[in-house]
Design a protein around this motif. Structure first.
Motif, PDB file in Angstrom:
ATOM      1  N   ASN A  10     -23.449   1.246  28.079  1.00  0.00           N
ATOM      2  CA  ASN A  10     -22.257   2.096  28.108  1.00  0.00           C
ATOM      3  C   ASN A  10     -21.185   1.618  27.127  1.00  0.00           C
ATOM      4  OD1 ASN A  10     -20.766   4.292  29.251  1.00  0.00           O
ATOM      5  ND2 ASN A  10     -19.520   2.774  30.308  1.00  0.00           N
ATOM      6  N   CYS A  11     -20.907   0.328  27.112  1.00  0.00           N
ATOM      7  CA  CYS A  11     -19.817  -0.184  26.276  1.00  0.00           C
ATOM      8  C   CYS A  11     -20.303  -1.158  25.208  1.00  0.00           C
ATOM      9  CB  CYS A  11     -18.758  -0.850  27.151  1.00  0.00           C
ATOM     10  SG  CYS A  11     -19.335  -2.349  27.956  1.00  0.00           S
ATOM     11  N   SER A  16     -22.283  -9.584  31.326  1.00  0.00           N
ATOM     12  CA  SER A  16     -21.647 -10.687  32.043  1.00  0.00           C
ATOM     13  C   SER A  16     -20.122 -10.658  31.921  1.00  0.00           C
ATOM     14  CB  SER A  16     -22.178 -12.020  31.540  1.00  0.00           C
ATOM     15  OG  SER A  16     -21.935 -12.159  30.156  1.00  0.00           O
ATOM     16  N   GLU A  17     -19.605  -9.958  30.909  1.00  0.00           N
ATOM     17  CA  GLU A  17     -18.147  -9.868  30.752  1.00  0.00           C
ATOM     18  C   GLU A  17     -17.528  -8.799  31.650  1.00  0.00           C
ATOM     19  OE1 GLU A  17     -16.899  -9.566  26.723  1.00  0.00           O
ATOM     20  OE2 GLU A  17     -18.124 -11.257  26.063  1.00  0.00           O
ATOM     21  N   GLY A  18     -18.328  -7.857  32.119  1.00  0.00           N
ATOM     22  CA  GLY A  18     -17.846  -6.849  33.058  1.00  0.00           C
ATOM     23  C   GLY A  18     -16.733  -5.981  32.512  1.00  0.00           C
ATOM     24  N   ARG A  19     -16.871  -5.484  31.305  1.00  0.00           N
ATOM     25  CA  ARG A  19     -15.785  -4.724  30.679  1.00  0.00           C
ATOM     26  C   ARG A  19     -15.666  -3.294  31.189  1.00  0.00           C
ATOM     27  NH1 ARG A  19     -15.784  -6.383  24.289  1.00  0.00           N
ATOM     28  NH2 ARG A  19     -15.561  -8.619  24.594  1.00  0.00           N
ATOM     29  N   ARG A  24     -19.965  -3.900  35.514  1.00  0.00           N
ATOM     30  CA  ARG A  24     -19.677  -4.551  36.795  1.00  0.00           C
ATOM     31  C   ARG A  24     -20.726  -4.205  37.837  1.00  0.00           C
ATOM     32  NH1 ARG A  24     -14.342  -3.772  34.850  1.00  0.00           N
ATOM     33  NH2 ARG A  24     -14.143  -1.711  35.763  1.00  0.00           N
ATOM     34  N   ALA A  25     -21.185  -2.948  37.823  1.00  0.00           N
ATOM     35  CA  ALA A  25     -22.212  -2.536  38.780  1.00  0.00           C
ATOM     36  C   ALA A  25     -23.509  -3.291  38.523  1.00  0.00           C
ATOM     37  CB  ALA A  25     -22.448  -1.031  38.677  1.00  0.00           C
ATOM     38  N   ASN A  26     -23.879  -3.405  37.253  1.00  0.00           N
ATOM     39  CA  ASN A  26     -25.097  -4.136  36.915  1.00  0.00           C
ATOM     40  C   ASN A  26     -24.972  -5.605  37.272  1.00  0.00           C
ATOM     41  OD1 ASN A  26     -26.927  -2.233  35.900  1.00  0.00           O
ATOM     42  ND2 ASN A  26     -25.797  -2.097  33.978  1.00  0.00           N
TER      43      ASN A  26
END
Ligand SMILES: [Zn+2]
Length: 63
Positions: A10-11, A16-19, A24-26
């Motif tokens: 997606n981004c 691991s950075e959860g941007r 965050r879901a993964n």
């Protein structure tokens, strides 16, 4: 499995950075993989309910 090198579709940033919400879901999903790795929260909840019912049944029988 490590998610350190996973790149978000997606981004395009490391998961691991959860941007983003997808990251965050993964990340949460991968972090939850422990002894119950393949089980979903619903499955775990079902197991818990069955366990509580069994304990209650046993307590009722011995009382
Ligand atoms: Zn992302």
């Amino acid at each position: 499995m490590t998610y350190d090198r996973l790149v978000c579709a997606n981004c395009a940033a490391p998961v691991s950075e959860g941007r983003c919400p997808v990251c965050r879901a993964n990340r949460e999903r991968l972090q939850q993989e422990g002894p119950f790795g393949g089980l979903s929260p619903v499955a775990l909840l079902t197991l818990l309910v069955i366990l509580v019912a069994a304990v209650a049944l046993l307590a009722h029988q011995t009382a």
